[in-house]
Design a protein around this motif. Sequence first.
Motif, short mmCIF file in Angstrom:
data_model
loop_
_atom_site.label_atom_id
_atom_site.label_comp_id
_atom_site.label_asym_id
_atom_site.label_seq_id
_atom_site.Cartn_x
_atom_site.Cartn_y
_atom_site.Cartn_z
N TRP B 34 -36.08 -0.01 -55.08
CA TRP B 34 -34.93 -0.05 -54.16
C TRP B 34 -35.29 0.59 -52.83
N ILE B 35 -35.98 1.75 -52.94
CA ILE B 35 -36.32 2.46 -51.70
C ILE B 35 -37.27 1.61 -50.86
N GLY B 38 -35.37 -1.15 -49.23
CA GLY B 38 -34.58 -0.67 -48.10
C GLY B 38 -35.44 -0.43 -46.88
N VAL B 39 -36.61 0.19 -47.10
CA VAL B 39 -37.50 0.47 -45.97
C VAL B 39 -37.98 -0.84 -45.35
N ILE B 41 -36.39 -3.67 -45.30
CA ILE B 41 -35.29 -4.23 -44.51
C ILE B 41 -35.18 -3.53 -43.16
N LEU B 42 -35.27 -2.19 -43.18
CA LEU B 42 -35.13 -1.45 -41.92
C LEU B 42 -36.25 -1.80 -40.94
N THR B 46 -35.86 -3.64 -37.23
CA THR B 46 -36.42 -3.12 -35.98
C THR B 46 -37.30 -4.17 -35.31
#
Lengths: 126, 359
Positions: B34-35, B38-39, B41-42, B46
């Motif tokens: 999950w982490i 998420g990273v 996606i971020l 950007t």
Amino acid sequence: MLAIYYGPVATMVVLSVAFAVVSLALAYLLRPVDMYEAKLLTYECGLIPWGEAWSRFFVRYYIIALIFVLFDIEVMFLIPWAVVYRKLSTAGGEIHLFPAVEMGIFLVILLLGLAYAWRKGDLEWA
Amino acid sequence: MSPIGLIATWLRALLTGWFRAWHIPAVFVDILAWIVGGVVILLMITLIALILIYVLRKVAAYIQGRIGPERVGPYGLFQTVMDALKLLQKEDIVPAGADKILHTLGPVVFFFVCTMGYLVIPWESQATIARQVDLNIGVLFLLAFSSLGVIGVLMGGWGSNNKWSLLGALRGAAQMISYEIPMLLALVCVVLMAGSLSLEVITEQQKALGLLSWNLWKPWLWLPMILFLITAAAEINVTPFDIPEAESELVAGYHTEYSGMKFALYFLAEFSNNFLVGLIFAVLFLGGWSSPFGHPDPLYLPEFLWLVGKAMVVVLFLMWVRWTLPRLRVDQLMALCWKLLLPAAFVSLVIVSIVGLYL
């Protein structure tokens, strides 16, 4: 089981807030600080700001906001209906009008309300 | 299976093996995944925002008969990277008398809201790093978070203690809540035909014959499609609807008093919202990740490339609209929404529910 679906959501909440906070913190470490009174004034076309922005303010659309709440709730009813609509109305290979008629009555009552607000002039930005 | 899917599956298997060997509970594989998702996606957001800002400036320049950025790097490609670096080093000015907490929270909330939508985008036909499970409430999830964006705008506008900001934020709030209803109704039409809220299922239904099975060619979805395009443009505040910013009237609207990284967060969020609208449109009407040449893809391209390509086309179309149409006046804007788009949305709902009976 729910954790499998909403684990990523919860992680994303934490991560995106963390991203924003970390980038702000990074900028805090990198940026110069040179504050003086004139720089801290709010922008008002180059003049000295006159009064506060937090004053009595005519919020023109509060009735629109109320109508919005009504319609938003109505869409919350529509979404589950829309998901099962085709399954319900074509169950057993026949066409049933019941789901369509029931939602139709609901929408007509709602649209009467919209027509009333329209007639009263509540939809005008004035 | 696509290369990205293969890598994701392989990494997962590898980690599961290691964790078992080290006697760490298997839950941590999930949490780690999950982490990482998420990273990813971020980082993607950007990157996309940097690219889109460059593209926007170039497109704007060509439409207006200019050249646009060309000095930093080849064809000015590094212009936005330099802009981001510059913004990182800029002073952060919180005006005297502003609400410091709201002023800082505004961009954070706005950014947070816009990243959440990316969680439900089906990049490929199977799980990817960025989206490991298919949330079966996809459309509802998107709508729930997109409607929170207005809070970020209001926080920034109110917290600045600036008259321009407050005017921009209040107008923006009126606009964003009003246009949400036709958008919801347009999406309900698509959901009604698909019989599911899951973006994955909606894509699956459009893959069979490639180009021909897209929702784009279904006449009963044309009205919802047009409505969605208009209202989505209003939700992300691009020019015919950029009332909250309105450079020539309100200085810069709700972010007049923002500088440095807070301003950058608002901008990042705005451009990633722009792309998100492209992605949603591509999923709902242009077949998502499916190839336009039929299923399976005769070109063997990674599926997410199709999705991103289609989304780019939509984004370019919105940019074209943006530099062609003048801004609506605020009363025209509200009249358009409540007196034209809302009745049209109900008409399209009636049409779709009749068609849905017989199809």
